[in-house]
Design a protein around this motif. Structure first.
Motif: not given
Length: 355
Positions: A202-205, A229-233, A327-328, A338-339
């Motif tokens: 949904q985020l990608e869309e 859904h990120a890997d950098q804050p 944690p992001v 996060i996961t």
């Protein structure tokens, strides 16, 4: 001792009262009652002190700021103090008369919030029958007044697929700017996270929808994504105690609107202490300002003066300690939190924002 640069913006939460009961609201779970709100004199003093410090912008917010009968007076004072004024409103209390008064007082900008593009979706989230029609009428009044208008759509699992229709509505209503803001998980939003958090698909869309609209041109678009859904804050509020301060309805001064969840900290109040002293010297504003407080791997990271360690309130909510690595970040020892949150997201009943 070198004093920090003055803040750029002040968020004036005039009240927590609001006709809506949105389950994604970032207000604290313990909402402040009307009896605790600062009076007009207190807010006037706060704005005067902010201008003297060098603040450039004031954002009148809430709750619903139009529930305050002194809003017009405070907007007029902001104009007299050369503060750029922005009204963040649901629009459900707006009419031709009070908008005309705000325009004459010198209001610079209005951010009008929408819960959805459909009446059914808007009423499910906002909890107020007839609110969508009132918002549409408010948008038409604002457009006719000539006051610059941004439409804000908060998106989440239930409405994220309708982003293209949100842009179509914005163009139809003549907005100059649109903010598509994924729910941020603080306050009531955190309480409802499992019901609201969108899937990665949904985020990608939603991102594709935003990019497609940007390609059309003619509409300024702000896009706020969810951290989960990120890997950098993201740099929370431009860095803790660096660009922004929040004033609660009762006069507490915070580095961000969620900071009151941090335990064992004194929250200074502008009724008891000058605003400049709070910004420059209080324990609260100093505790995560700059980089000296950072643990590893933040302390050695080449992004430490870009993201400023991410969000302290998110670190607290997910790890139990505001001083932990956000944690992001993919390098955080707590990244699995996060996961786990993403994998646990389901569709429980919404808990609505209420006193």
């Amino acid at each position: 001792m070198t004093l920090p640069a003055p803040p750029m913006s002040l968020l004036a939460e005039l009240t927590h009262r609001c006709p809506l009961s949105c389950p994604y609201c970032s207000n604290p779970l313990e909402l402040e009652r009307k009896a605790l709100e600062m009076d007009t004199a207190g807010w006037r003093s706060t704005l005067e002190q902010a201008a003297e410090m060098g603040v450039l912008q004031v954002h009148f917010s809430g709750g619903e700021p139009m529930a305050r009968p002194d809003l017009v007076e405070l907007v007029a004072l902001a104009r007299d103090l050369n503060l750029y004024s922005n009204l963040i409103t649901s629009g459900v209390l707006m009419n031709a008369a009070n908008l005309d008064a705000l325009e004459k007082a010198g209001l610079d900008h209005i951010q009008l919030s929408f819960q959805d593009v459909t009446e059914e979706g808007a009423e499910r989230i906002g909890g107020l029958r007839g609110a969508q029609g009132k918002k549409l009428e408010a948008a038409k009044l604002i457009k006719a007044s000539g006051i610059p208008m941004t439409l804000n759509f908060v998106v989440h699992r239930e409405n994220v697929a309708r982003i293209p229709q949100m842009f179509a509505l914005a163009r139809e209503l003549g907005a100059g700017r649109v903010e598509i803001a994924h729910t941020q998980y603080y306050g009531w939003g955190l309480k409802n996270r499992d019901a609201l958090l969108p899937s990665r698909e949904q985020l990608e869309e939603s991102t594709r929808a935003v990019e497609a609209e940007r390609a059309k041109g003619g509409l300024a678009i702000d896009y706020v994504t969810p951290d989960y859904h990120a890997d950098q804050p993201k740099p929370c509020m431009g860095g803790w105690g660096q660009r922004f301060m929040n004033v609660t309805p009762s006069g507490r001064i915070l580095p961000c609107h969620a900071a009151e969840i941090i335990p064992n900290v004194t929250f200074p109040n502008v009724r008891d202490m000058p605003l400049a002293d709070i910004w420059n010297h209080s324990e609260l504003f100093s505790m995560f300002r700059g980089t000296d407080w950072m643990p590893e791997p933040c302390r050695s990271c080449d992004r430490k003066e870009i993201d400023w360690g991410g969000c302290r309130c998110q670190a607290l909510a997910l790890t139990g300690n505001a001083a932990n690595v956000d944690p992001v970040c993919s390098l955080s020892p707590f990244h699995e939190r996060i996961t786990e949150a993403v994998e646990r997201a389901e569709s429980p009943e919404l808990v609505y924002r209420r006193f």
